[in-house]
Scaffold this motif. Sequence first.
Motif, PDB file in Angstrom:
ATOM      1  N   GLN A  32      23.742 -72.315 -49.332  1.00 41.38           N
ATOM      2  CA  GLN A  32      22.498 -73.026 -49.018  1.00 41.38           C
ATOM      3  C   GLN A  32      22.677 -73.958 -47.831  1.00 41.38           C
ATOM      4  O   GLN A  32      21.720 -74.218 -47.102  1.00 41.38           O
ATOM      5  CB  GLN A  32      22.035 -73.782 -50.250  1.00 41.38           C
ATOM      6  N   VAL A  33      23.911 -74.447 -47.616  1.00 45.61           N
ATOM      7  CA  VAL A  33      24.174 -75.246 -46.407  1.00 45.61           C
ATOM      8  C   VAL A  33      23.977 -74.374 -45.172  1.00 45.61           C
ATOM      9  O   VAL A  33      23.377 -74.797 -44.173  1.00 45.61           O
ATOM     10  CB  VAL A  33      25.592 -75.836 -46.468  1.00 45.61           C
ATOM     11  N   PHE A  34      24.454 -73.115 -45.268  1.00 48.86           N
ATOM     12  CA  PHE A  34      24.284 -72.221 -44.122  1.00 48.86           C
ATOM     13  C   PHE A  34      22.818 -71.931 -43.860  1.00 48.86           C
ATOM     14  O   PHE A  34      22.397 -71.826 -42.706  1.00 48.86           O
ATOM     15  CB  PHE A  34      25.057 -70.934 -44.337  1.00 48.86           C
ATOM     16  N   VAL A  35      22.027 -71.792 -44.936  1.00 46.52           N
ATOM     17  CA  VAL A  35      20.588 -71.603 -44.753  1.00 46.52           C
ATOM     18  C   VAL A  35      19.989 -72.760 -43.972  1.00 46.52           C
ATOM     19  O   VAL A  35      19.150 -72.571 -43.086  1.00 46.52           O
ATOM     20  CB  VAL A  35      19.890 -71.444 -46.120  1.00 46.52           C
TER      21      VAL A  35
END
Lengths: 103, 168
Positions: free
Chosen positions: A62-65
Motif C-alpha cells: 500500500q506504500v507503493f500504491v
Amino acid sequence: MINAIPLEYYLGLASIIFLIGTVGVLVRRNAIIVFMSIELMLNSVNLTFVGFSTYLGDTAGQVFVFFVMAVAAAEAAIGLAIVLALFRNKQTIYVDEVNVLKW
Amino acid sequence: MDLLNLVFYLFAIITVVSAIIVVTHRNIMYAAFALLFTLFGVAGLYAMLNADFIAVAQIMIYIGGILVLLIFGVMLTSNITGVDLKTGSMSKLQRWIMTVISLLIAIGLAIMYSTTDWVRKDIPEVNSTVDTIGNLLLTDYLIAFEVASVLLLIAIIGAALIARHKTR
C-alpha cells in the motif's frame, strides 16, 4: 475476515481494466482520452498491489500504491500542461496531427 | 450469494462498464464523467480489501485532483463549436497492429490467469492500515517519500512553466 472473495477475482478484474486501458491508449487519438486510459492502467496496477498487500498481510504494497499515486499526479499535471501548450501552438490535441518532426 | 459477493460484483460491474465507456465514448466530457465512476468503483474495491487509507487517498487524489485537472484540460482545449466526433481514419496497417498487440496482451493475461494454481488463503486480521503506512513511510521508505515530494514540487513548477502564456 474469512476468505470471502478470493484474490484471483481481484487480479482478474485488474487485468480486465488494464486491457481496456491498453486498448484506449492504442486506439484513441485524442491526447486527453489517452491520459484517461493511462490512469485506468495505473489504477488496475494499484488494485493488484492492494490485493496482494491485503492477502499477504504486508502493508508495504500500500506504500507503493501511495507512490504510484504521487507519480500519477505529477504525470497528469505535466501532461495536461503539454497538451495546453500543444493546443495553443497547433490548435489540435489529436496525437496523429502532431507531426512537426516528420518530413 | 451473500452480501459481500453482491457488493464485489456491483463495484466490479460499475468499474468495468464505465472503463469501457471511457475508452469508447466519443464525447470527451462523458468519458471524463465515466472515469469518475471507474475511480469510485476502484475506491470501493480498496475499501473491500481493508485498505482504508488507500481508498480515501484514491478519492482525494484521483477524483479531487487528477479528474478535476483532466476536466480543466478538456474545457481549455476542445473547440467551442461542439463535440469532437473525430475517431477512426487510421490506416489499415495501424488497425491491424493495434488489434494484434491488444490480442497478444489479452491472450497472455488469460494464459497466466488460467495456468496459475491459486491458493486460498485467509486475510490476516487488520484494524486500520493508517498506523502501519505512516510508520513505513517515515522509517523504511523515507528516502522514497522525500524523492516523491521533490518530484511533485518539480512537477508543479514545470507544469506552471509549460502552461503559462508567453508575455514577451
